[in-house]
Scaffold this motif. Structure first.
Motif, mmCIF file in Angstrom:
data_model
loop_
_atom_site.group_PDB
_atom_site.id
_atom_site.type_symbol
_atom_site.label_atom_id
_atom_site.label_comp_id
_atom_site.label_asym_id
_atom_site.label_seq_id
_atom_site.Cartn_x
_atom_site.Cartn_y
_atom_site.Cartn_z
ATOM 1 N N PRO A 37 45.395 -4.655 -10.664
ATOM 2 C CA PRO A 37 43.995 -4.517 -11.410
ATOM 3 C C PRO A 37 43.968 -2.873 -11.362
ATOM 4 O O PRO A 37 44.529 -2.080 -10.612
ATOM 5 N N ARG A 38 43.155 -2.416 -12.433
ATOM 6 C CA ARG A 38 42.946 -0.939 -12.472
ATOM 7 C C ARG A 38 41.420 -0.764 -11.758
ATOM 8 O O ARG A 38 40.453 -1.670 -12.241
ATOM 9 N N ASP A 70 34.261 0.319 -11.696
ATOM 10 C CA ASP A 70 34.971 -0.389 -13.182
ATOM 11 C C ASP A 70 36.537 -1.024 -12.632
ATOM 12 O O ASP A 70 37.043 -0.344 -12.225
ATOM 13 N N VAL A 71 36.318 -2.422 -12.756
ATOM 14 C CA VAL A 71 37.681 -3.127 -12.226
ATOM 15 C C VAL A 71 38.099 -3.679 -13.753
ATOM 16 O O VAL A 71 37.309 -4.553 -14.280
ATOM 17 N N GLN A 72 39.396 -3.910 -13.781
ATOM 18 C CA GLN A 72 40.114 -4.457 -14.968
ATOM 19 C C GLN A 72 41.346 -5.111 -14.266
ATOM 20 O O GLN A 72 42.258 -4.581 -14.006
ATOM 21 N N TYR A 94 42.745 -9.867 -19.499
ATOM 22 C CA TYR A 94 41.900 -9.330 -18.675
ATOM 23 C C TYR A 94 40.587 -9.498 -18.228
ATOM 24 O O TYR A 94 39.709 -10.108 -19.259
ATOM 25 N N LEU A 95 40.242 -9.648 -16.978
ATOM 26 C CA LEU A 95 39.006 -9.941 -16.399
ATOM 27 C C LEU A 95 38.223 -8.219 -16.155
ATOM 28 O O LEU A 95 38.896 -7.780 -15.402
ATOM 29 N N VAL A 96 37.402 -8.058 -17.113
ATOM 30 C CA VAL A 96 36.652 -6.781 -16.939
ATOM 31 C C VAL A 96 35.198 -6.905 -16.036
ATOM 32 O O VAL A 96 34.406 -7.775 -16.422
ATOM 33 N N ASP A 99 32.290 -4.062 -14.874
ATOM 34 C CA ASP A 99 31.771 -2.860 -15.010
ATOM 35 C C ASP A 99 30.427 -2.784 -14.453
ATOM 36 O O ASP A 99 29.466 -3.396 -14.837
ATOM 37 N N GLY A 149 38.768 -9.901 -21.786
ATOM 38 C CA GLY A 149 39.176 -9.013 -22.944
ATOM 39 C C GLY A 149 40.572 -9.259 -22.970
ATOM 40 O O GLY A 149 41.375 -9.518 -22.176
ATOM 41 N N ASP A 150 41.242 -8.408 -23.951
ATOM 42 C CA ASP A 150 42.771 -8.286 -24.238
ATOM 43 C C ASP A 150 43.131 -6.823 -23.984
ATOM 44 O O ASP A 150 42.293 -5.834 -23.985
#
Length: 169
Positions: free
Chosen positions: A51-52, A94-96, A109-111, A113, A168-169
């Motif tokens: 994850p970011r 903020d996690v992606q 992706y699961l986002v 924020d 999202g993608d």
């Protein structure tokens, strides 16, 4: 000291003050400080996408205290220990995170924020009054006894946090 030496010293001090002021301005102007979490080395070591993650730390800004307020008939001011306002914010994130293809090809992706939201606070205060009244002219200028008064001014905490969750993608 010669005038040329004074002028040179004044020019150097002006330049130093300008550079210090320019360096301090962006940090003071930003209400939050971004904090990235570096996971690139772990991605390469594990051979998988991680994850970011990034965060935001708020910068607390103290305000001027609400000073004492004098009221007629009291010997001490109404707010003996004034309340101090502090404006800051809640932590932001903020996690992606990557998703396996369980939900289909369009969702990768699961986002999450959670932006840093404003936080307004007031510290507790104290208001006390003496057990004597103001001088009474009917009693030759002597004060009258009365019950002492003490009050704690309650702290204040106001905020409106938010959270965005999406795919999202």
């Amino acid at each position: 000291m010669k005038s040329t030496t004074r002028a040179t010293l004044a020019a150097v001090l002006t330049g130093v003050a300008a550079s210090v002021g320019a360096a301090a301005t962006p940090a003071a102007a930003a209400p939050v400080v971004p904090v990235p979490v570096p996971l690139g080395g772990a991605e390469r070591a594990l051979g998988m996408e991680l994850p970011r993650v990034a965060g935001e730390l708020p910068v607390p800004v103290p305000g001027s205290p609400n000073g004492p307020r004098y009221v007629t008939g009291r010997l001490m001011p109404e707010r003996t220990l004034p309340q101090l306002p502090v404006n800051a914010g809640l932590l932001g994130a903020d996690v992606q995170a990557p998703l396996p293809q369980a939900l289909g090809q369009e969702f990768e992706y699961l986002v999450v924020d959670a932006p840093a939201s404003d936080l307004r606070t007031l510290t507790p205060g104290l208001s006390v009054d003496t057990p004597l009244t103001a001088p009474n002219p009917d009693h030759l200028g002597l004060p009258d006894p009365k019950l002492p008064q003490a009050a704690v001014l309650t702290p204040l905490l106001q905020t409106a946090p938010g959270l965005n969750l999406g795919l999202g993608d």
